[in-house]
Design an enzyme around this catalytic site. Sequence first.
Site, PDB file in Angstrom:
ATOM      1  N   GLU A  63      -2.273   6.537   8.325  1.00 32.66           N
ATOM      2  CA  GLU A  63      -3.165   7.395   7.550  1.00 32.66           C
ATOM      3  C   GLU A  63      -4.075   8.179   8.453  1.00 32.66           C
ATOM      4  OE1 GLU A  63      -5.486   5.113   4.787  1.00 32.66           O
ATOM      5  OE2 GLU A  63      -3.795   4.832   3.428  1.00 32.66           O
ATOM      6  N   HIS A 110     -13.903  -3.711   8.806  1.00 32.77           N
ATOM      7  CA  HIS A 110     -13.246  -3.390   7.529  1.00 32.77           C
ATOM      8  C   HIS A 110     -13.486  -4.435   6.457  1.00 32.77           C
ATOM      9  CE1 HIS A 110     -11.328  -0.218   9.777  1.00 32.77           C
ATOM     10  NE2 HIS A 110     -10.847  -1.111  10.624  1.00 32.77           N
ATOM     11  N   LYS A 120       0.813  -1.212   0.000  1.00 29.94           N
ATOM     12  CA  LYS A 120       0.000   0.000   0.000  1.00 29.94           C
ATOM     13  C   LYS A 120       0.850   1.267   0.000  1.00 29.94           C
ATOM     14  CE  LYS A 120      -3.595  -2.111   2.879  1.00 29.94           C
ATOM     15  NZ  LYS A 120      -4.623  -2.609   2.009  1.00 29.94           N
ATOM     16  N   ARG A 174      -7.094  -7.784  -9.104  1.00 30.34           N
ATOM     17  CA  ARG A 174      -7.795  -9.070  -9.295  1.00 30.34           C
ATOM     18  C   ARG A 174      -9.273  -8.808  -9.485  1.00 30.34           C
ATOM     19  NH1 ARG A 174     -10.525  -9.065  -4.343  1.00 30.34           N
ATOM     20  NH2 ARG A 174      -9.342  -8.085  -2.696  1.00 30.34           N
TER      21      ARG A 174
HETATM   22  P1  ADP Z   1      -7.585  -3.930   2.991  1.00 33.74           P
HETATM   23  O1  ADP Z   1      -6.390  -4.177   2.120  1.00 33.74           O
HETATM   24  O2  ADP Z   1      -7.519  -4.720   4.232  1.00 33.74           O
HETATM   25  O3  ADP Z   1      -8.852  -4.016   2.209  1.00 33.74           O
HETATM   26  P2  ADP Z   1      -7.938  -1.052   2.932  1.00 33.74           P
HETATM   27  O4  ADP Z   1      -6.816  -0.091   2.912  1.00 33.74           O
HETATM   28  O5  ADP Z   1      -8.682  -1.243   1.671  1.00 33.74           O
HETATM   29  O6  ADP Z   1      -7.397  -2.422   3.493  1.00 33.74           O
HETATM   30  O7  ADP Z   1      -8.935  -0.627   4.071  1.00 33.74           O
HETATM   31  C1  ADP Z   1     -10.015  -1.423   4.452  1.00 33.74           C
HETATM   32  C2  ADP Z   1     -11.225  -0.563   4.758  1.00 33.74           C
HETATM   33  O8  ADP Z   1     -10.941   0.380   5.799  1.00 33.74           O
HETATM   34  C3  ADP Z   1     -11.673   0.281   3.593  1.00 33.74           C
HETATM   35  O9  ADP Z   1     -12.659  -0.380   2.845  1.00 33.74           O
HETATM   36  C4  ADP Z   1     -12.217   1.539   4.222  1.00 33.74           C
HETATM   37  O10 ADP Z   1     -13.583   1.412   4.474  1.00 33.74           O
HETATM   38  C5  ADP Z   1     -11.508   1.637   5.533  1.00 33.74           C
HETATM   39  N1  ADP Z   1     -10.441   2.646   5.452  1.00 33.74           N
HETATM   40  C6  ADP Z   1      -9.243   2.480   4.856  1.00 33.74           C
HETATM   41  N2  ADP Z   1      -8.495   3.588   4.959  1.00 33.74           N
HETATM   42  C7  ADP Z   1      -9.229   4.478   5.646  1.00 33.74           C
HETATM   43  C8  ADP Z   1      -9.002   5.817   6.101  1.00 33.74           C
HETATM   44  N3  ADP Z   1      -7.849   6.437   5.873  1.00 33.74           N
HETATM   45  N4  ADP Z   1      -9.973   6.418   6.784  1.00 33.74           N
HETATM   46  C9  ADP Z   1     -11.137   5.790   7.039  1.00 33.74           C
HETATM   47  N5  ADP Z   1     -11.399   4.548   6.665  1.00 33.74           N
HETATM   48  C10 ADP Z   1     -10.476   3.886   5.967  1.00 33.74           C
HETATM   49  P1  ADP Z   2     -12.919  -7.687  -1.888  1.00 37.29           P
HETATM   50  O1  ADP Z   2     -11.966  -6.531  -1.746  1.00 37.29           O
HETATM   51  O2  ADP Z   2     -13.066  -8.234  -3.267  1.00 37.29           O
HETATM   52  O3  ADP Z   2     -14.193  -7.495  -1.187  1.00 37.29           O
HETATM   53  P2  ADP Z   2     -11.702  -8.889   0.291  1.00 37.29           P
HETATM   54  O4  ADP Z   2     -10.592  -7.926   0.480  1.00 37.29           O
HETATM   55  O5  ADP Z   2     -12.847  -8.895   1.212  1.00 37.29           O
HETATM   56  O6  ADP Z   2     -12.230  -8.868  -1.202  1.00 37.29           O
HETATM   57  O7  ADP Z   2     -10.953 -10.269   0.272  1.00 37.29           O
HETATM   58  C1  ADP Z   2     -11.424 -11.436  -0.293  1.00 37.29           C
HETATM   59  C2  ADP Z   2     -11.632 -12.374   0.858  1.00 37.29           C
HETATM   60  O8  ADP Z   2     -12.193 -13.533   0.388  1.00 37.29           O
HETATM   61  C3  ADP Z   2     -10.353 -12.746   1.567  1.00 37.29           C
HETATM   62  O9  ADP Z   2     -10.509 -12.418   2.910  1.00 37.29           O
HETATM   63  C4  ADP Z   2     -10.237 -14.247   1.424  1.00 37.29           C
HETATM   64  O10 ADP Z   2      -9.878 -14.871   2.621  1.00 37.29           O
HETATM   65  C5  ADP Z   2     -11.621 -14.646   1.043  1.00 37.29           C
HETATM   66  N1  ADP Z   2     -11.697 -15.711   0.079  1.00 37.29           N
HETATM   67  C6  ADP Z   2     -10.740 -16.129  -0.739  1.00 37.29           C
HETATM   68  N2  ADP Z   2     -11.183 -17.088  -1.538  1.00 37.29           N
HETATM   69  C7  ADP Z   2     -12.469 -17.307  -1.208  1.00 37.29           C
HETATM   70  C8  ADP Z   2     -13.487 -18.180  -1.696  1.00 37.29           C
HETATM   71  N3  ADP Z   2     -13.265 -19.003  -2.706  1.00 37.29           N
HETATM   72  N4  ADP Z   2     -14.714 -18.128  -1.154  1.00 37.29           N
HETATM   73  C9  ADP Z   2     -14.961 -17.273  -0.168  1.00 37.29           C
HETATM   74  N5  ADP Z   2     -14.034 -16.422   0.321  1.00 37.29           N
HETATM   75  C10 ADP Z   2     -12.809 -16.438  -0.174  1.00 37.29           C
HETATM   76 MG    MG Z   3      -9.383  -2.843   0.518  1.00 43.54          MG
END
Ligand code: ADP
Ligand code: ADP
Ligand code: MG
Length: 652
Positions: free
Chosen positions: A200, A235, A116, A297
């Site tokens: 952040e 999250h 990130k 992806r």
């Molecule tokens: P991940 O890789 O685990 O998905 P993200 O960086 O996408 O991590 O953050 C997960 C969730 O946390 C996001 O969908 C968003 O709703 C929330 N989030 C992320 N960054 C921030 C931020 N700076 N302020 C508020 N909410 C945040």
């Molecule tokens: P997105 O950002 O697309 O919502 P997430 O960040 O929530 O996706 O991550 C995908 C999640 O799905 C991961 O936490 C992973 O553990 C889970 N996962 C991976 N493969 C499968 C599967 N075949 N069925 C259900 N969940 C899965």
């Molecule tokens: Mg995310």
Amino acid sequence: MFASVLIANRGEIACRIARTAKRMGMRTVAVYSAADAGALHVRCCDEAFFLGPADPRESYRSIARLIEAAKQTGAACVHPGYGFLSEDADFAEACAQAGLAFVGPSAAAIRSMGLKDNAKALMAEAGVPVVPGYHGERQGATFLKSKAREIGYPVLIKPAAGGGGRGLRRVERHVDFDAALEAAVREGEAAFGSSRVLIEKFVPAPRHIEIQIFADAHGNVIHLHERDCSLQRRHQKIIEETPAPGMTPALRAQMGAAAIEAARAVGYAGAGTVEFVADGTRALRPDGFWFIEMNTRLQVEHPVTEAVTGLDLVEWQFRVAAGEPLPLRQDQVRLDGHAVEARIYAEDPEDGFLPSTGRIVALQFPADVRVESGVEAGDAVTPYYDPMIAKLIAHAPERAAALDRLAAALDRTLIVGPRTNVAFLATLCRSDAFRQGAIDTGFIDRNLAALGATPHGIDGAAAALGVERLLQVRTAEAAASGSDHDFGTNSPWAAVDGFQLGGTRALIVPIVVDGGNAEAVVTHTAGGARVCVGSAPPASDARAFIAGDEAFVLRGGRQTRVKMRDFAAASSAAGAGDGMVAAPMHGRVLQLFVRIGERVARGQPLAVIEAMKMEHTLHAPIEGVVRRIAVGVGAQVVEGGEIMLIENAETG
Ligand code: ADP
Ligand code: ADP
Ligand code: MG
């Protein structure tokens, strides 16, 4: 186009990918772990390759095993799905080296976006707004803490290599920073093998808005509109929709352009999602959204985009991977109506959303919404993988109608066995705040009680119905198998503590309701047995399902699980000296050699189980009498699940 595909995933997404691949004329190859022999995704494909043990590191996350699988089955390409190895640059590289097309971006593009902090630096350079914060190299605790103060609380600490919401820590006060940093580092190391974090600014009342992009190898990049995924818990997205409430065409074009810029900056090809967080304290506005990360992806929530654009994103992925140009230009992408998706998890909202496992006793989905499911009745939800088991996607001309349709579809969804969040999702769809679009990512956590996600206690009427049905089944079984059956000890009439109630004979029958001890009062009248639990008679507005020695009663979207305690006691702790025969692994019962009441010698064959394409004979652990048989021929059994109980000959 490719002649065949190896689908390097499981569950609903593997089934969904197989569907499109088949439509495109490809031979489909599934892979599976020991916990997934006979799983739906295996049945969905033309062929299947066994990877290894349930632990994903030795199966779905094993690059070596997956490459081996592709080679042995002669697959032309590999689709990684989401999760697992879908964002693993080493896997993309290994595929390329093995001469397999990877259905996804290049290893280099995955690497650029994988961390990130790196991605944010890249985006800032490309002129994309990023969340203010620190995403540099220095990782000393004191330094990071000083950065947090500079940024201003509240802040979010994120593992740089993170995903799936894991390791994220929100910090409100300077004094709490050290502990939160330690936790984020520890979780990041455990989950992603990296201790690097970024800090952040926590955006107030955050809304999660992401842009679906698509790029080909010929320099074309377009976006397929946004998705609003602000309904989250820890999250993790739960409900996603498109368009985002309050989105304007002008802002969509601006966010779309920023996302396209992000994709161009890393030489992207294929499907990707650029995630932004927007300030939800005010209406969406051009200077109120910031880049957080890019997922390189296919996304879990891609079906809502498919609903409003009329496209098949998996088909596009295959086309791009095969070197074809994007099928449409930006101005040809439609946006019809409104679509909402709900993720169905095997979990218990009343118990802190604890994942719930076990065999699925019954399963029904409504026909008027799109259903993406990874399970069928008879399948087991095992503890090894993500508890998401299905998704429902509703599409309608307007948002309110789409939410109504989704709520109604959830009401008609029937999942018996593991607990699920289906009723919780329906409540969410009907909540006023959500319907008015007044939500942010904290909405669910702030409204758990109003959404019904708190313990409700025993539903006596549902439990009474369960007991009534269990008694009926036993009476019928006893009648069918003749008088020498061992029904007597299991019958409530064999209980010793009978008493008189208003002139009729009444009995207190110990039962287990949702894992806790309770009592049923059974009175015998001319019309048959009458059952009450906690003074409630059997519910008339409920449905009961019997599986083995248990009743599952569905009432008002809630499941109540009932057993008679005589059985339950034996299954949780068989009497001293008794022999519990358990399944050594997940599999299917092929044969049963004995009947209830039969005497068996130690070592005598009792049953045959098929697992991992091999047959295993189970033998009597002791000499004794078959007291109980928990499964029938053809039943799926989970590892450790009870097959039968042999009662010690002396005590029996
Ligand atoms: P991940 O890789 O685990 O998905 P993200 O960086 O996408 O991590 O953050 C997960 C969730 O946390 C996001 O969908 C968003 O709703 C929330 N989030 C992320 N960054 C921030 C931020 N700076 N302020 C508020 N909410 C945040
Ligand atoms: P997105 O950002 O697309 O919502 P997430 O960040 O929530 O996706 O991550 C995908 C999640 O799905 C991961 O936490 C992973 O553990 C889970 N996962 C991976 N493969 C499968 C599967 N075949 N069925 C259900 N969940 C899965
Ligand atoms: Mg995310």
